[in-house]
Design an enzyme around this catalytic site. Structure first.
Site, PDB file in Angstrom:
ATOM      1  N   HIS A   1       0.832  -1.210   0.000  1.00  8.87           N
ATOM      2  CA  HIS A   1       0.000   0.000   0.000  1.00  8.87           C
ATOM      3  C   HIS A   1       0.863   1.254   0.000  1.00  8.87           C
ATOM      4  CE1 HIS A   1      -3.232   2.802   0.944  1.00  8.87           C
ATOM      5  NE2 HIS A   1      -2.421   3.310   1.871  1.00  8.87           N
ATOM      6  N   GLU A   2       1.844   1.321   0.892  1.00 10.53           N
ATOM      7  CA  GLU A   2       2.640   2.534   1.064  1.00 10.53           C
ATOM      8  C   GLU A   2       3.400   2.911  -0.206  1.00 10.53           C
ATOM      9  OE1 GLU A   2       3.180   4.624   3.898  1.00 10.53           O
ATOM     10  OE2 GLU A   2       1.321   3.637   4.528  1.00 10.53           O
ATOM     11  N   SER A   3       3.904   1.936  -0.935  1.00 16.13           N
ATOM     12  CA  SER A   3       4.773   2.200  -2.089  1.00 16.13           C
ATOM     13  C   SER A   3       4.070   2.022  -3.430  1.00 16.13           C
ATOM     14  CB  SER A   3       5.980   1.261  -2.044  1.00 16.13           C
ATOM     15  OG  SER A   3       5.554  -0.082  -2.262  1.00 16.13           O
TER      16      SER A   3
END
Length: 238
Positions: free
Chosen positions: A87-89
């Site tokens: 999700h973050e990247s």
């Protein structure tokens, strides 16, 4: 159908096959490492910067991560970490923060060390490390001067992964415990989201965008857990 959900279907079809079961069980005190085939299934569209070699080297340089408890517990921590990283990247496609208009907005001048001349502390790497004080803390912990050279996180794959693991292991964010500690305490996957993005996602039950992000994190986590053959750690939401 987008490539992410196609890859989820691919992973499901591979359960029980050589590709899905390719990672060998770890021995006592050693971390669980997904096989290259599993890594490719989880991140089929990752950019070349995010190498499998950089990832595995960073894991080996992070004592305590995915190397405690039973084989299932090791795999569960790895699944939770990679679910959050996906999700973050943006599924390992964001080397640097996409919104360039925000790049100058991460300098907290109240810190005694301030910000290095000409440097910007926008999100970089698998967990999108941000802010001058976070680069300073991460660099001090890793023995690197990331405060003076924050862009090293976007140039060196192993360093990028090490900063993500540093955050996972040591930083509680606005929670009371780190992601690693939350899993060891049996707090569930949702507690790792609180350690990463706290009230921005976890304290807005009626906010559709916060709900979408929580669900997206959980979907990535489910994908990794299925691939590694382990049960989910509930609650999934924070």
């Amino acid at each position: 159908m987008n490539k992410y959900f196609l890859s989820m279907l691919t992973a499901a079809s591979l359960c029980g096959s050589v590709a899905a079961q390719a990672a060998a069980p770890s021995t006592a005190g050693e971390p669980f490492l997904p096989s290259r085939a599993q890594f490719d299934i989880l991140f089929p569209d990752r950019i070349p910067f995010y190498t499998y070699e950089g990832f595995t080297e960073a894991v080996r340089l992070t004592p305590g991560f995915a190397d405690w408890g039973t084989e299932a517990q090791k795999r569960q921590e790895m699944a939770a970490f990679l679910g959050q990283i996906a999700h973050e990247s943006d599924q390992l496609r964001a080397q640097r923060e996409y919104k360039k208009q925000n790049w100058d907005n991460y300098c907290r001048l109240s810190d005694p060390f301030g910000c290095a001349n000409g440097q910007q502390y926008y999100g970089r790497g698998p967990i999108q490390l941000s802010w001058n004080y976070q680069y300073k803390r991460a660099g001090d912990a890793l023995g690197l001067d990331l405060w003076a050279d924050p862009d090293r996180v976007a140039r060196d794959s192993t360093v990028a992964w090490r900063t993500a693991l540093w955050y996972w292991m040591t930083q509680p964010g606005e929670s009371t415990q780190t992601s690693h500690a939350a899993l060891r305490a049996g707090a569930g996957f949702g507690a790792t989201t609180r350690a990463i993005n706290g009230p921005l996602e976890c304290d807005k039950p009626s906010d559709p965008d916060a709900l979408r992000k929580n669900n997206r994190r959980a979907d990535f986590y489910k994908h990794a857990s299925q691939l590694f053959g382990v049960p989910l750690l509930h609650p999934l939401g924070c």
